[in-house]
Design a protein around this motif. Sequence first.
Motif, PDB file in Angstrom:
ATOM      1  N   VAL A 195       3.020  -9.698  -0.471  1.00 56.86           N
ATOM      2  CA  VAL A 195       3.262  -9.457  -1.889  1.00 56.86           C
ATOM      3  C   VAL A 195       2.775 -10.646  -2.718  1.00 56.86           C
ATOM      4  O   VAL A 195       2.119 -10.490  -3.762  1.00 56.86           O
ATOM      5  CB  VAL A 195       4.760  -9.187  -2.146  1.00 56.86           C
ATOM      6  CG1 VAL A 195       5.058  -9.153  -3.640  1.00 56.86           C
ATOM      7  CG2 VAL A 195       5.178  -7.871  -1.479  1.00 56.86           C
ATOM      8  N   ARG A 230       1.723   2.582   4.566  1.00 56.78           N
ATOM      9  CA  ARG A 230       2.827   1.940   3.843  1.00 56.78           C
ATOM     10  C   ARG A 230       2.338   0.699   3.101  1.00 56.78           C
ATOM     11  O   ARG A 230       2.759   0.425   1.972  1.00 56.78           O
ATOM     12  CB  ARG A 230       3.951   1.583   4.811  1.00 56.78           C
ATOM     13  CG  ARG A 230       4.637   2.800   5.411  1.00 56.78           C
ATOM     14  CD  ARG A 230       5.886   2.420   6.195  1.00 56.78           C
ATOM     15  NE  ARG A 230       6.338   3.521   7.027  1.00 56.78           N
ATOM     16  CZ  ARG A 230       7.425   3.488   7.791  1.00 56.78           C
ATOM     17  NH1 ARG A 230       8.161   2.387   7.830  1.00 56.78           N
ATOM     18  NH2 ARG A 230       7.765   4.532   8.523  1.00 56.78           N
ATOM     19  N   ASP A 272       2.465  -0.158  -0.883  1.00 56.46           N
ATOM     20  CA  ASP A 272       3.044  -1.423  -1.345  1.00 56.46           C
ATOM     21  C   ASP A 272       2.082  -2.133  -2.298  1.00 56.46           C
ATOM     22  O   ASP A 272       2.497  -2.653  -3.341  1.00 56.46           O
ATOM     23  CB  ASP A 272       3.359  -2.333  -0.157  1.00 56.46           C
ATOM     24  CG  ASP A 272       4.586  -1.896   0.621  1.00 56.46           C
ATOM     25  OD1 ASP A 272       5.353  -1.053   0.099  1.00 56.46           O
ATOM     26  OD2 ASP A 272       4.776  -2.393   1.748  1.00 56.46           O
TER      27      ASP A 272
END
Length: 348
Positions: free
Chosen positions: A186, A207, A211
């Motif tokens: 992130v 996934r 994200d």
Amino acid sequence: MQPVFDGHNDVLMRLWETAGRGGDPVTEFRDGIATGHIDGPRARAGGLAGGLCAIFVPSRQGPRPTFDGGSYASPLAEPIDQPAALAAAVAMAGIAHRLDREGAWRLCTSTAAIRQAMDDGVFAAVLHMEGCEPLDPDLLALDAFYAAGLRSLGPVWSRTNAFGHGVPFAYPSSPDTGPGLTEAGVRLVKACNRLGIMIDLSHINERGFWDVAKVSDMPLIATHSNVHAITPVTRNLTDRQLDAIRDTGGMVGLNYATSFLRPDGQDNATTPLTDMVRHVDHLVEHLGIDGVGLGSDYDGATIPAEIGDAAGQQALVGALRQAGYGEADLAKLCGDNWLRILAQVWRE
């Protein structure tokens, strides 16, 4: 001849391996070689005017697939230690700069520089990182690579690292194969947004894709991926993913890897160009003509024999023309779309 700016190649890895054997990577690229896919003479012959050139550190032992009739599955490749990956990545970046200094290609950090190199007949190289094993989780090395010209990266290759999880190579299989981004991943996405580094979603699992879509304020981009609805391999994109890319104004580069093109998922060079056109048609249907480019994966995959290497690039252009794509559409598919999206990401 239609000039092509390509979304992905692995020529730097090949040149790094040449240097490791005591060879001269500059001479190999400038003067040409009989093996591999890209060098200066073959790029000029095929109208390959430039592209995103990947720093990719291979695993010591690649994944070994197991076969069951027409299907196959392989584990994720073994992780790589960050210090070892960093050393290899610095060496590849050094080769990229040596090629620039010797005039074998031009390392570009703006679309104006890309266009000028293309006008001058010099291969326009943009530095990309495929799998961020060379970067530390605190991202101290990211700014150094940015200063060295890095303008695009994919957080993962098909293995696990500090930033997320790649997809294993499997057919038929969903790309939803495991966890998504880590906390460091992130932070990496946010740092790329801040610096203006393009984020490539080609090897990340589903996934991780979603994200990135939640965190990033950039268009979603996959530099070298194809259509899961046609070839249901983990590396390809579902229609839902394609629609999400469209909704952000992003784009996808067509991968020439035959195992991502053929409906049977086989690694076989006797793959017709009509398979490539079929994927382009589907991508254009979902993304529009402005959302599709080329992402060959030269020097990193088995490509159709009718193309062979960079010298045969115009065979695909001809197949697209024969399929009904006009000259304005071909200009977009072959490079204009990449230059537009790079200008947007780089905030030009």
